[in-house]
Design a protein around this motif. Structure first.
Motif, PDB file in Angstrom:
ATOM      1  N   PHE A 103     -33.745   6.186  17.163  1.00 44.85           N
ATOM      2  CA  PHE A 103     -34.520   7.343  17.615  1.00 44.85           C
ATOM      3  C   PHE A 103     -34.596   8.401  16.515  1.00 44.85           C
ATOM      4  CE2 PHE A 103     -34.198   5.790  21.973  1.00 44.85           C
ATOM      5  CZ  PHE A 103     -35.440   6.137  22.447  1.00 44.85           C
ATOM      6  N   ALA A 322     -29.047   0.309  26.550  1.00 46.92           N
ATOM      7  CA  ALA A 322     -29.098   1.683  26.030  1.00 46.92           C
ATOM      8  C   ALA A 322     -29.881   2.599  26.956  1.00 46.92           C
ATOM      9  CB  ALA A 322     -29.714   1.686  24.639  1.00 46.92           C
ATOM     10  N   GLY A 323     -30.812   2.024  27.691  1.00 50.68           N
ATOM     11  CA  GLY A 323     -31.603   2.824  28.616  1.00 50.68           C
ATOM     12  C   GLY A 323     -30.891   3.055  29.940  1.00 50.68           C
ATOM     13  N   ASP A 325     -27.574   4.367  32.221  1.00 54.66           N
ATOM     14  CA  ASP A 325     -26.496   5.362  32.163  1.00 54.66           C
ATOM     15  C   ASP A 325     -25.122   4.704  32.063  1.00 54.66           C
ATOM     16  OD1 ASP A 325     -28.108   7.602  32.213  1.00 54.66           O
ATOM     17  OD2 ASP A 325     -28.270   7.592  34.389  1.00 54.66           O
TER      18      ASP A 325
ATOM     19  N   ARG B  46     -37.755   8.463  30.671  1.00 54.42           N
ATOM     20  CA  ARG B  46     -36.783   7.826  29.781  1.00 54.42           C
ATOM     21  C   ARG B  46     -35.390   7.889  30.415  1.00 54.42           C
ATOM     22  NH1 ARG B  46     -37.792  11.191  24.506  1.00 54.42           N
ATOM     23  NH2 ARG B  46     -37.807  12.821  26.095  1.00 54.42           N
ATOM     24  N   GLN B  47     -34.629   6.823  30.234  1.00 49.26           N
ATOM     25  CA  GLN B  47     -33.315   6.723  30.870  1.00 49.26           C
ATOM     26  C   GLN B  47     -32.208   6.637  29.821  1.00 49.26           C
ATOM     27  OE1 GLN B  47     -32.918   6.527  34.455  1.00 49.26           O
ATOM     28  NE2 GLN B  47     -35.044   7.186  34.288  1.00 49.26           N
ATOM     29  N   GLY B  48     -31.002   6.950  30.251  1.00 50.39           N
ATOM     30  CA  GLY B  48     -29.809   6.759  29.421  1.00 50.39           C
ATOM     31  C   GLY B  48     -29.947   7.347  28.036  1.00 50.39           C
ATOM     32  N   ARG B  49     -29.577   6.518  27.064  1.00 48.56           N
ATOM     33  CA  ARG B  49     -29.559   6.989  25.682  1.00 48.56           C
ATOM     34  C   ARG B  49     -30.962   7.273  25.136  1.00 48.56           C
ATOM     35  NH1 ARG B  49     -24.639   7.037  24.008  1.00 48.56           N
ATOM     36  NH2 ARG B  49     -24.311   7.751  21.887  1.00 48.56           N
ATOM     37  N   ASP B  50     -31.984   6.615  25.693  1.00 43.64           N
ATOM     38  CA  ASP B  50     -33.358   6.859  25.251  1.00 43.64           C
ATOM     39  C   ASP B  50     -33.682   8.345  25.408  1.00 43.64           C
ATOM     40  OD1 ASP B  50     -33.323   4.180  25.085  1.00 43.64           O
ATOM     41  OD2 ASP B  50     -34.832   3.773  26.606  1.00 43.64           O
ATOM     42  N   TRP B  51     -33.172   8.935  26.479  1.00 44.02           N
ATOM     43  CA  TRP B  51     -33.423  10.352  26.726  1.00 44.02           C
ATOM     44  C   TRP B  51     -32.390  11.224  26.019  1.00 44.02           C
ATOM     45  CZ3 TRP B  51     -30.660  14.283  29.242  1.00 44.02           C
ATOM     46  CH2 TRP B  51     -31.380  15.456  29.470  1.00 44.02           C
ATOM     47  N   ILE B  52     -31.114  10.775  26.122  1.00 42.51           N
ATOM     48  CA  ILE B  52     -30.021  11.590  25.574  1.00 42.51           C
ATOM     49  C   ILE B  52     -30.212  11.877  24.089  1.00 42.51           C
ATOM     50  CG2 ILE B  52     -27.539  11.522  25.010  1.00 42.51           C
ATOM     51  CD1 ILE B  52     -27.113  10.037  27.664  1.00 42.51           C
ATOM     52  N   THR B  53     -30.555  10.841  23.313  1.00 42.67           N
ATOM     53  CA  THR B  53     -30.567  11.027  21.863  1.00 42.67           C
ATOM     54  C   THR B  53     -31.928  11.422  21.309  1.00 42.67           C
ATOM     55  OG1 THR B  53     -30.866   8.662  21.599  1.00 42.67           O
ATOM     56  CG2 THR B  53     -28.632   9.472  21.411  1.00 42.67           C
TER      57      THR B  53
END
Lengths: 425, 86
Positions: A103, A322-323, A325, B46-53
């Motif tokens: 990202f 990764a998507g 939680d 977006r979920q999880g790390r896709d959103w977090i980072t």
């Protein structure tokens, strides 16, 4: 000799300077303000005492982490704990960090390049280093960590020189101060992990290779916390999911974004490479100890493990872990298992030293800190139940694998396993 | 057997964009021009790390947990719904 020292330092610093650790530091600096410096100092001092104990020459000249643990707790529990902590770290932390780096690359450097493609590219680079041999992977480690350090030092200097638009004295609602202080101190203990990795043979018996990186990491983290608090309002730091990026942007604008982008990517490479090496060395040592292999088989196994790790991580990323939680829980669980492993190693070392008449009360006090920290961090988290389930699953799977391994080896004449019925040397 | 497999692959490749075409794509300039307008609902899916980072989080976008789009039902049908997924 210098190269060997730098490799050891690079391994010890790989987690400390990773984006995940910087994120934890930023959030806690935002929540606790000036208290973060007290917590970092206490965390560094506790880590220093732990290094003094687990790397005591009286222990390291005859015991490794596994043999020290096995002598006190038994072979099967020692193998179980080592497997659970090392495999959790080598699989889940890289999955999350590689996605973060993907990202960062996509959003900071090349918009059109798919983030997942970049994550897989980084994974392929680290795997290639390991396929080229452990020596190459060890050589690359100081480069990755050195680049991350340089970026952070540059931003810290810019942050110290520059004057912020907002002061860092902004107060935020933080709840019970005692509970917050304990949480930040225990988190600081977690931030300094990495000193339990097997050191270089060239520095055998010396603790300098662990103390110097710990001190360097402490100074850098404290400086980074200071400039973050100086430039970013506490509430913003506490609430952000990427506090390091916000700090860099506030300190240095667009160039700051680019510099922290480089730090995140190199830090991720350093972390993945470092954790692969840590897991690989621990498992190989375990294999050498339980079922010594001829040298050519050992070299082959050294290359096959990173392939297995990479395939698993690739599957996790492709399956969308990764998507989910859940990855956050797995990563936090793996880090807490690491803390459990270091705490148990600490207890085993204290016990061994006590047997050698090197009695000192502070050792047992220090040993008590680790279970307290793990319990606190696990129970105070938002996913306490899920974490407990993760612990049990990780330990159960590792116990089953260890038992299978010991059973298989037990069918052949094996001095180590026969000895483990009694007291190990 | 190989021919059937090849036919299925071609069919899958050909129909995937058609299925995806039922949802219009919006570029960032169009979205920028719509920001602040009434009946615009931006859902960050977006979920999880896709959103977090991710550094890019649209102001006023609603974060949707586990694909639960029920919040959209509270808006009039004429509203513009934007799903932000990457």
């Amino acid at each position: 000799m210098t190269r060997s020292f730098l490799s050891s330092a690079g391994l010890a610093l790989c987690w400390m300077l990773s984006p995940e650790a910087l994120g934890i530091l930023g959030n806690n600096a935002g929540r606790s303000g000036i208290m973060i410096f007290v917590a970092l100092t206490i965390g560094a001092l506790l880590s220093l005492f732990t290094i003094a104990m687990i790397h005591d020459p009286a222990i390291t000249k005859r015991d490794s982490s596994l043999t020290c643990l096995a002598a006190v707790a038994g072979l099967l529990p020692a193998m179980t704990l080592t497997l659970a902590s090392r495999l959790g770290l080598a699989l889940f932390l890289p999955t999350g960090m590689l996605v973060t780096a993907g990202f960062t690359f996509n959003e900071t450097f090349v918009y059109w390049f798919p983030n997942f493609a970049f994550s897989f590219l980084l994974l392929a680079i680290v795997l290639t280093l390991h396929l080229a041999g452990e020596r190459v992977a060890l050589l690359a480690q100081p480069f990755f960590v050195g680049l991350t350090m340089s970026c952070l030092v540059l931003l810290c200097l810019a942050g110290l020189i520059g004057s912020p638009e907002e002061t860092w004295s902004t107060e935020i609602q933080t709840g019970n101060p005692l509970s917050l202080s304990l949480h930040v101190v225990f988190t600081a203990l977690l931030l300094f992990l990495g000193y339990d990795q097997p050191g270089s043979a060239l520095f055998s018996g010396s603790r300098v290779q662990y103390i110097v990186p710990l001190m360097a990491g402490f100074i850098l983290l404290a400086l980074w916390g200071f400039v973050s608090l100086k430039h970013v309002p506490r509430a913003k730091l506490a609430a952000s999911t990427i506090p390091y990026s916000i700090s860099a942007r506030e300190i240095f604008g667009q160039p700051g974004r680019v510099i922290i982008g480089v730090a995140v990517i190199s830090g991720t490479c350093g972390l993945v490479n470092g954790l692969f090496l840590l897991a690989e060395r621990s498992l190989r040592h375990m294999a050498d100890y339980i079922s010594p292999l001829p040298p050519f088989r050992a070299a082959y196994n050294g290359r096959i493990l990173p392939v297995i790790f990479s395939v698993c991580i690739g599957i996790f990323m492709a399956a969308g872990l990764a998507g989910s939680d859940k990855l956050k829980i797995f990563i936090y669980g793996a880090l807490l298992l690491w803390l459990v492993q270091v705490g148990t190693h600490c207890f085993a070392a204290a016990s061994r030293l006590h047997k050698q008449q090197k009695s000192c009360r502070y050792r047992y006090l220090l040993v008590a800190v680790f279970p307290l920290a793990v319990l606190w961090l696990a129970c105070r988290g938002e996913h306490a139940t899920a974490l407990v389930v993760f612990f049990f699953l990780a330990l159960a799977v590792s116990a089953a694998c260890s038992a299978g391994w010991v059973w298989y080896e037990g069918k052949r004449p094996n001095k180590t396993i026969q000895d483990s019925q009694g007291d190990l040397p | 057997m190989n021919k059937i497999l090849a036919f299925l692959i071609i069919l899958l490749v050909a129909t995937t964009p058609l299925l995806a075409a039922s949802v219009q794509k919006m570029d960032k300039d169009v979205l920028k021009s719509l920001l602040g307008s009434e009946n615009l609902l931006i859902l960050d899916v977006r979920q999880g790390r896709d959103w977090i980072t991710s550094e890019f989080k649209i102001k006023d976008a609603l974060r949707v947990d586990d694909g639960d789009l029920s919040v959209a039902k509270t808006y009039p049908k004429e509203s513009t719904f934007v799903l932000y997924c990457a």
